[in-house]
Design a protein around this motif. Sequence first.
Motif, mmCIF file in Angstrom:
data_model
loop_
_atom_site.group_PDB
_atom_site.id
_atom_site.type_symbol
_atom_site.label_atom_id
_atom_site.label_comp_id
_atom_site.label_asym_id
_atom_site.label_seq_id
_atom_site.Cartn_x
_atom_site.Cartn_y
_atom_site.Cartn_z
ATOM 1 N N THR A 183 -9.326 52.675 6.142
ATOM 2 C CA THR A 183 -9.716 53.748 7.021
ATOM 3 C C THR A 183 -10.661 54.990 6.406
ATOM 4 O OG1 THR A 183 -8.764 55.119 4.761
ATOM 5 C CG2 THR A 183 -7.380 53.345 5.824
ATOM 6 N N PRO A 184 -10.895 55.651 7.272
ATOM 7 C CA PRO A 184 -11.820 57.159 7.268
ATOM 8 C C PRO A 184 -11.946 57.272 5.936
ATOM 9 C CG PRO A 184 -11.014 57.176 9.340
ATOM 10 C CD PRO A 184 -10.332 55.948 8.239
ATOM 11 N N ARG A 216 -19.453 51.109 3.021
ATOM 12 C CA ARG A 216 -17.858 50.448 3.072
ATOM 13 C C ARG A 216 -19.218 49.595 3.977
ATOM 14 N NH1 ARG A 216 -14.874 52.003 -0.230
ATOM 15 N NH2 ARG A 216 -14.014 49.983 -0.277
ATOM 16 N N LEU A 266 -11.477 56.071 3.379
ATOM 17 C CA LEU A 266 -12.389 55.403 2.309
ATOM 18 C C LEU A 266 -13.946 55.407 1.727
ATOM 19 C CD1 LEU A 266 -10.572 51.747 2.776
ATOM 20 C CD2 LEU A 266 -10.609 52.664 0.873
ATOM 21 N N GLY A 267 -14.310 56.133 2.526
ATOM 22 C CA GLY A 267 -15.704 56.856 2.444
ATOM 23 C C GLY A 267 -17.174 55.822 3.277
ATOM 24 N N TYR A 269 -15.432 46.565 10.416
ATOM 25 C CA TYR A 269 -15.280 46.596 8.807
ATOM 26 C C TYR A 269 -14.322 46.013 8.189
ATOM 27 C CZ TYR A 269 -17.242 51.403 8.654
ATOM 28 O OH TYR A 269 -17.947 52.317 9.269
ATOM 29 N N ALA A 326 -8.059 46.974 5.269
ATOM 30 C CA ALA A 326 -7.361 48.004 4.844
ATOM 31 C C ALA A 326 -7.773 49.306 5.659
ATOM 32 C CB ALA A 326 -6.314 47.600 3.980
ATOM 33 N N ASP A 386 -13.007 45.397 5.475
ATOM 34 C CA ASP A 386 -11.990 45.057 4.386
ATOM 35 C C ASP A 386 -10.502 45.497 5.507
ATOM 36 O OD1 ASP A 386 -9.293 46.562 2.816
ATOM 37 O OD2 ASP A 386 -10.927 48.176 2.839
#
Lengths: 446, 142
Positions: free
Chosen positions: A212-213, A219, A215-216, A206, A210, A208
């Motif tokens: 994380t899962p 992404r 985040l939904g 991804y 930062a 980003d």
Amino acid sequence: MTDRATFGDFAAAAQEQLSRAVWQPDPGISHPGAPACGAEEFTHSLHSLVTVMTRYSADVETAIARLSPDSRRQMGPWLRASSRTREALDNAAAFLQPGPSDTRPRPTPTTPAGRSLAAAAAALRTGRDLLHTHTAARPGGTPADRSEWAPVIASPPVTDAAGNARRAWLYAARGWDLITTDTRGTLSPAAAETADLALWTGRLAYADPAWTPDLGPSRTARPAAQLTDTPAVIAAVHHACETLTQVAAADHAQLTAAARTGRLLVPTRSLPEEFDIPHRFAPAPAARTQPLLTAYHDARTASAQATASTAVVAETVRSPSRILTTARTAVASNTSTTSLRPDAPLAPAASRPGPALPGPVERILRDLGETSIAMLQQATAIDQAAEQLILHTAHQPDHPARPATRDPSRSAATAEVINHILTSAHPATAAILCAPEPAHPRNLKK
Amino acid sequence: MNRITAARTRLEQARDLAGLLAAAYDAFDDMLAVIRCHEEHAGGAFAAFVLSATAAANGRDWVAAAPSMPPGPAPARPAAPAGTQPAEPDTARTALAIAALSQLLAGLLPAAAADAGDRACLAHAARHAARIHSLLAGSQQR
């Protein structure tokens, strides 16, 4: 000068592998009367090599077809050479093609010559992918908003192996839908490490940094153009595959032990009504534990194959992760087992002797603090006698192939015994005890 | 009315703790089944679906562990009526429906506990429900 691999590197790698195949013939195919497996896998590997050479030849013909008539006339003998080469390769590929009745999956090469031919085919395939990236970029100066190495990563062997690993792990995950453990609520160190692996590989995939899962799902994926350090990317993939292989092996061993000792549980609410268990959880019936064990075995095999495929690319692009292959080779040189070769999947854990875990009676005695060797041996004998009696009954000649419409592990007391047999006895012998998974509301068609 | 909508209705209509526990258990179980149906079509949301499935199974097992949950097999549930599933799965809408149901569970379960044993189990179950919500709806959307 550049640090990046070029087509010449792939061609040189293929040449080196072909030299090895020629100068180190397999005993299995050079001596009359030797096992036929060497010849079979040599033929498969040679077919792969000829197939990729056929594609090169087709590329040349396509390029020639685009030339003007004048240019083609000037090529003279090269035209005939191209045509005859294509014809010869097509014939060779047809002769080496397995018969229509041979639907078996192609074996992973195990002989030196077979491995060299397969590696040469992989190098040529990767080199062709690289060439196609360049030719695709030329017309109209197509912008380089994608990695020139994308086709390398997406080359069929790696893609197929990664897809197989993904499917195998998904089946393993689904195996947990109907099973839990008696350590519910605690996160094992291995599970924590696996979560970290998902986090860090997700941050590669991804945009980003930062990510994380939590985040939904919506992404943005990292643009391929950002992945310019190909050797580092391949190293990450290589390490991830290697880790998954080790995790699958460790999980399989732990699950086998857990199944033997009745520590794989199911909510009794999920069981059919004929199960008469006055508790909220009960030892998982064999029909649920066996698929889970099989799924982890398959996940291990598929992950090892993905590691082997990635190792070929890592070697080609001179990725720092080549150390993994070196390490495996070093380990293999200290053992006589072929299963530890760097390019071969690991042997299934189930095929290796596991620790002799106690049966139910012996375990109860140990839980009671019994240390007398004589008493524990007597408990072991009782466990073994009980298992032999059950297997003998299941093997009666007039016994139906599927012994019971009722699961023999349908009570808390019997589930542990049946699961211990399943993980101790020969799989073919034990399979007769596996009643089909009873219908459950969740399994009904939605 | 599909499976998720039916589970939501059962939860909202539960009149006592036993009814709520049974409905919550089945709601987690239904979410798990629906997630498994859609995960292969989830594309970029594949990882979110797979992790949500794990959370759904864990949440269900925590509800099962609650002391007030009657032990033993559950009475057979009727199969979902035919034709209730769309021919083409709409993964995005499914994710939102599951996220909404998990949000409802995360809110209902902690408040329903009668004693300390139930409270601990249902708090765990609620955390897993909240995780499903964040995975499928995004708790930190920016």
